[in-house]
Scaffold this motif. Structure first.
Motif, PDB file in Angstrom:
ATOM      1  N   SER A   1       0.352   9.514 -12.430  1.00  0.00           N
ATOM      2  CA  SER A   1       0.445   9.730 -10.798  1.00  0.00           C
ATOM      3  C   SER A   1      -0.762  10.585 -10.546  1.00  0.00           C
ATOM      4  O   SER A   1      -1.332  11.105 -11.318  1.00  0.00           O
ATOM      5  N   GLU A   2      -0.493  11.103  -9.111  1.00  0.00           N
ATOM      6  CA  GLU A   2      -1.501  12.179  -8.653  1.00  0.00           C
ATOM      7  C   GLU A   2      -1.457  13.221  -9.484  1.00  0.00           C
ATOM      8  O   GLU A   2      -2.417  14.007  -9.570  1.00  0.00           O
TER       9      GLU A   2
ATOM     10  N   THR B   1       5.422  14.172 -13.041  1.00  0.00           N
ATOM     11  CA  THR B   1       5.940  13.448 -11.816  1.00  0.00           C
ATOM     12  C   THR B   1       6.220  14.555 -10.576  1.00  0.00           C
ATOM     13  O   THR B   1       6.381  15.694 -10.702  1.00  0.00           O
ATOM     14  N   ASP B   2       6.182  14.000  -9.368  1.00  0.00           N
ATOM     15  CA  ASP B   2       6.196  14.769  -8.042  1.00  0.00           C
ATOM     16  C   ASP B   2       7.298  13.846  -7.152  1.00  0.00           C
ATOM     17  O   ASP B   2       6.850  12.606  -7.022  1.00  0.00           O
ATOM     18  N   PRO B   3       8.541  14.366  -6.690  1.00  0.00           N
ATOM     19  CA  PRO B   3       9.142  13.229  -5.945  1.00  0.00           C
ATOM     20  C   PRO B   3       8.282  12.784  -4.558  1.00  0.00           C
ATOM     21  O   PRO B   3       8.760  11.940  -3.980  1.00  0.00           O
ATOM     22  N   TRP B   4       7.180  13.507  -4.241  1.00  0.00           N
ATOM     23  CA  TRP B   4       6.506  13.317  -2.937  1.00  0.00           C
ATOM     24  C   TRP B   4       5.781  11.859  -3.262  1.00  0.00           C
ATOM     25  O   TRP B   4       5.001  11.428  -2.226  1.00  0.00           O
ATOM     26  N   VAL B   5       5.699  11.284  -4.451  1.00  0.00           N
ATOM     27  CA  VAL B   5       5.006  10.137  -4.663  1.00  0.00           C
ATOM     28  C   VAL B   5       5.892   8.962  -4.589  1.00  0.00           C
ATOM     29  O   VAL B   5       5.624   7.931  -4.632  1.00  0.00           O
ATOM     30  N   MET B   6       7.303   8.989  -4.261  1.00  0.00           N
ATOM     31  CA  MET B   6       8.077   8.047  -4.053  1.00  0.00           C
ATOM     32  C   MET B   6       7.625   7.473  -2.466  1.00  0.00           C
ATOM     33  O   MET B   6       7.122   7.981  -1.563  1.00  0.00           O
ATOM     34  N   ARG B   7       7.832   6.097  -2.676  1.00  0.00           N
ATOM     35  CA  ARG B   7       7.579   5.168  -1.315  1.00  0.00           C
ATOM     36  C   ARG B   7       8.499   4.236  -1.280  1.00  0.00           C
ATOM     37  O   ARG B   7       8.931   3.717  -2.342  1.00  0.00           O
TER      38      ARG B   7
END
Length: 95
Positions: free
Chosen positions: A14-15, A21-27
């Motif tokens: 991920s970024e 992991t980071d929850p803001w990568v959800m889409r």
């Protein structure tokens, strides 16, 4: 942000780096009658339009709804987490 612990060779990139992991990568990936949630751990969850409802696949622990007036999507996952996505599927809020 949290670190994923997985078997060798199965790390998620991920970024924030491989294995993190980071929850803001959800889409949301929006289709005409199918919406795919790309989760922060790399897993995907599908929802299918049935009438006016977005029904989750049998393995999915969540409810998805489209807020027509605002043009946004709301996902309630595991009856605990609430997420809002804009009309393009980008995560805009977590609660």
């Amino acid at each position: 942000m949290g670190q994923l612990v997985r078997g060798a060779g199965s790390g998620v990139c991920s970024e924030v780096g491989v294995g993190w992991t980071d929850p803001w990568v959800m889409r949301l990936e929006l289709g005409a009658d199918t919406v795919t949630l790309h989760q922060e751990n790399g897993a995907q969850a599908q929802f299918v339009l049935e009438g006016n409802d977005w029904d989750p696949a049998p393995y999915v622990q969540g409810q998805l709804s489209f807020n027509a007036g605002a043009g946004t999507w709301t996902l309630v996952r595991n009856k605990l987490e609430s997420m809002t996505f804009d009309g393009t599927g980008r995560l805009t809020s977590l609660a």
